[in-house]
Scaffold this active site. Structure first.
Site, short mmCIF file in Angstrom:
data_model
loop_
_atom_site.label_atom_id
_atom_site.label_comp_id
_atom_site.label_asym_id
_atom_site.label_seq_id
_atom_site.Cartn_x
_atom_site.Cartn_y
_atom_site.Cartn_z
CG ASP A 42 -1.74 1.23 1.38
OD1 ASP A 42 -1.68 2.09 0.46
OD2 ASP A 42 -2.46 1.37 2.39
CB THR A 68 -5.63 5.19 -13.79
OG1 THR A 68 -6.20 3.91 -13.50
CG2 THR A 68 -4.13 5.14 -13.58
CE1 TYR A 131 -4.45 9.58 -13.56
CE2 TYR A 131 -4.57 10.82 -15.61
CZ TYR A 131 -4.02 9.80 -14.86
OH TYR A 131 -3.04 9.02 -15.40
CE LYS A 135 0.23 9.71 -12.76
NZ LYS A 135 0.80 8.47 -12.16
#
Length: 287
Positions: A42, A68, A131, A135
């Site tokens: 994890d 994702t 998202y 990132k």
């Protein structure tokens, strides 16, 4: 020489994802790939990241684990940041403490897609979706916490493992005689096998920094769909539509074509043209 005599050992996070599954099958007599899926590691736990590195003593880490679900992220921002930002921070800290190279797989979604020319590695980022922002947060944390890092932005990924656009199109073609595909978003499809090969080559160098890596050339999703059917010999009518006609929770970059300047400047081997990659993948599927 590596820490394991002559064999290079690489730890792959996200080993059950579509890129991770491709990567862990790339081992040979010179390279050992150790895959950790979410069940074994994890990444949101710094202790677990440290333990995984202590246990495997890798020469490098290819960090492919990510949140994702682009559209779902819009309603689950905390979860997206927990995995993509905090998880990446943990790996960066653990990699730095152990002197291990870190390769973080990022995305074309860090750009807003409004530019007309291909984006190069040093263009300003301006992510529009949760998202993309999460990132990008991971990139910033890698840059600020690790010395020996590679950030590799890629796009439109597909391959043998997991769900992707190519498989979806082939499935739709078996169910109907017409599909409608967005024609005003342009980018570069990327075959997981070509990307995996590149990442493994890159991590063996000392050419640290940011890279853009996708199959070369570009197309719209509509052109990509047409190519998939042409190369498969499937007779399906493909109708173009606009992004407006196909609304999604998360905004997509209209033009996310990336320039591979860092690959050229560091004398690395670029990825093959996207159409060749598609042909290779469809052949692999037929097997």
């Amino acid at each position: 020489m590596t820490r394991h005599g002559t064999k290079l050992t690489l730890l792959v996070t996200g080993a059950n994802g579509q890129l991770g599954q491709e990567l862990i099958r790339m081992g040979d007599e010179r390279i050992q790939l150790i895959g950790y899926g979410r069940d074994k590691l994890d990444i949101t736990s710094l202790d677990q990241c440290r333990a995984a590195i202590a246990e495997t003593k890798p020469d490098g880490i290819i960090h492919a684990a990510a949140y994702t679900a682009v559209d779902k992220a819009e309603s689950e921002p905390d979860e997206a940041y927990r995995v993509n930002a905090v998880g990446t921070r943990n790996l960066a800290i653990a990699a730095q403490e152990s002197g291990t190279k870190l390769c973080y797989v990022s995305t074309d979604y860090v750009f807003d897609g409004t530019g007309s020319a291909p984006y190069n590695e040093y263009d300003n980022t301006n992510p529009q979706s949760v998202y993309g922002k999460s990132k990008r947060a991971g990139e910033v944390l890698v840059q600020s916490l690790a010395d020996r890092y590679f950030i590799v932005r890629t796009s439109w990924v597909y391959g043998k493992y997991g769900n992707n656009f190519v498989k979806t199109m082939l499935k739709l073609a078996s169910e109907r005689d017409q599909v409608t595909v967005v024609a005003d978003q342009i980018g570069s499809p990327t075959y997981t096998r070509d990307l995996a090969k590149f990442l493994i080559e890159l991590i063996q160098t000392e050419h640290y920094g940011i890279y853009h890596a996708s199959n070369t050339g570009s197309c719209s999703w509509y052109e990509f769909a047409r190519a998939i059917f042409e190369e498969s010999g499937v007779a399906v009518r493909v109708e173009p539509c606009t992004t407006e006609q196909f609304p999604r929770p998360a905004p997509r970059p209209a033009n996310s074509v990336m320039d591979h300047a860092a690959i050229r400047q560091n004398g690395l081997r670029d990825l093959p043209p996207w159409r060749e990659a598609l042909q290779a993948f469809l052949q692999e599927l037929r097997k």
